[in-house]
Structures are given as C-alpha cells and as structure tokens.
Design an enzyme around this catalytic site. Sequence first.
Site, PDB file in Angstrom:
ATOM      1  CB  ALA A 180      38.041  62.172  45.591  1.00  0.00           C
ATOM      2  CG  HIS A 198      30.784  63.292  47.434  1.00  0.00           C
ATOM      3  ND1 HIS A 198      31.866  63.819  46.812  1.00  0.00           N
ATOM      4  CD2 HIS A 198      30.524  62.057  47.061  1.00  0.00           C
ATOM      5  CE1 HIS A 198      32.207  62.968  46.073  1.00  0.00           C
ATOM      6  NE2 HIS A 198      31.303  61.991  46.138  1.00  0.00           N
TER       7      HIS A 198
HETATM    8  O1  PAF Z   1      28.546  56.918  43.462  1.00  0.00           O
HETATM    9  C1  PAF Z   1      29.701  56.438  44.041  1.00  0.00           C
HETATM   10  O2  PAF Z   1      30.445  57.239  44.711  1.00  0.00           O
HETATM   11  C2  PAF Z   1      29.716  54.881  44.264  1.00  0.00           C
HETATM   12  O3  PAF Z   1      29.483  54.393  42.869  1.00  0.00           O
HETATM   13  C3  PAF Z   1      29.086  54.231  45.365  1.00  0.00           C
HETATM   14  C4  PAF Z   1      27.491  54.421  45.378  1.00  0.00           C
HETATM   15  C5  PAF Z   1      29.637  55.070  46.637  1.00  0.00           C
HETATM   16  C6  PAF Z   1      29.657  52.883  45.464  1.00  0.00           C
HETATM   17  O4  PAF Z   1      30.966  52.669  45.553  1.00  0.00           O
END
Ligand code: PAF
Length: 278
Positions: A32, A37
Amino acid sequence: MRTFRDLSQLRARVRDWKEAGQSVGVVPTMGALHAGHLSLVQAARAASDRVIVTLFVNPKQFDKPEDLAKYPRTEEADAKLLQPMGVDVLFTPDPAAIYPPGFATRVTVAGLPDVLCGAHRPGHFDGVATVVTKLLLMTGADAAFFGEKDWQQLQIIRRLVLDLNIPCRVVPCTTVREPDGLALSSRNARLSPGDRLAAPTLHREMAKAAAAMAGGMASDKALSAARAAILRAGFSEIDYLEVRAGDTLAPLEGPAPGAHLFAAAWIGGVRLIDNIGL
Ligand code: PAF
C-alpha cells in the site's frame, strides 16, 4: 526490477552482489505504498549499490484480526510505483515462507514496547521485531531504511539490531507530510473526506503545543489545550499525547534535548500517529 517470492532466489542474487563488492539497502514495507515509502526507497537508492524492497503484510503485528483482513493488498500498483525508482528486487514472500509450520520464535525487545502504541496494541511490537529481524537476516542488507513517523518502531528496531549484532545500519528517514501537515500513512486512505479535512489538526496542535512549551508554557497546560482542540476538531479519542525522551521513550516533564512529543488519536475509526522533535 525482479520480483522474488522465494528466499533461495533472493539469497542467490544477494550473494552475487556481495561477491561483486556491492552494498545492499533494504526498505521493509507492508505494501500500500505512498510517497513516504518512496522517500525511503530514494534514500536507499542514494546510499546503496543495490536496493531491495520487501512487501509482506505481517500477520503477527496486527493485534486485531479485522485490521489484518482490511489491510489493503495492492501488489500490482506497488510494483508499478517501484519500477521507475531503480529498485533491483521486490521480495514478496508468502506467509508460509516467513512463518513455516511449527514456527515458534518471537523477538521481544524489553521496555521500549511497553509505552505509547505498545501499551494500546498488545503484541504489535513483538510482531514487528520478529519480522524485521527475519527480513534483515534474509536480505543480508548492509543498511535498512525506516520512517521517523513510526518513531517507537524505529527505536525498537535500533535496539534489536544492536542487541542481536545484526550487521545492518538502521537509517532513519524524515516523515513525509501532505502540504497541510498530515503525516503520510496508508491509513489516510480510509479517512472520509470530512475527516481528511480535520486530520491535520493533530499535527497542527502538536506543533502549537511544542511552540508554546518552547516559549515557556507549562507542558500540562500546553498539552491540555492541544487535547481539547484535537477533540473539538472531530477526533473521537486520544490514546496519548505525551512528551518523552526520543531514545529511551522515558516520560519527561517538558522539552529537553532529544525530547519528542508523541500522539495517537482516533478519527472516524482510523487511528493516526505522529511525533515531533521538541
Ligand atoms: O512499518 C511497517 O510498514 C512495518 O511495521 C514493517 C517495518 C514493514 C514490518 O512489517
């Protein structure tokens, strides 16, 4: 960009890179993907010869089964976003590859998960610590990139990497915000249009309280004004609005070097978190 589901494929590729003397950065995600990100991917790209993005919706970090069921699965769209960003491998393991039958190990960091989100989401940070440990070991990355929005998670990961001597540098990346101040989160997509308009109040009131405390106002006064304004704006509940040390997360009376103001609050059934350095 190659997509691997099997650990053996990933390991073979990483072995080749390491033999060629190349450094590897990893961005662990649950998919998502949004601009937050992508900023982690950019940071990884700038600092590493090779970049792996992991996409795994980790069942062990959901304290409520309905949240796991509701979590958006958008692998195709995520891959499209990553394609032009110079990512070498997208690792999307099946749950059975991460948690094979009989899986019985849990990574628990003591202390840090007891407060803030951990106090409201039992078991959540054990799930995060367990999967992140596995992903760092699986990828063999030299550096791993995490957003500062999830500040408590970041401190827990730093701690476990140190304690378990995992040879990976943990790189914190600045929170990405919408122009109105709302921290980017995959949860924002679940806000109704009205709640989306009200949501930036959380950050705005935190910033106001931080400025008031910096100007000498007593922290309880500044925080209770912020609480009232956040609730007036349409938030239904505030899980916490607290000043704590950024590294140990110990409670503080007010601003101090390294202190952060942390908040989690509910609006329209969506839980938003944020933090700012004081
Ligand atoms: O921050 C996130 O998206 C999650 O907690 C992670 C670090 C990918 C672990 O599943």
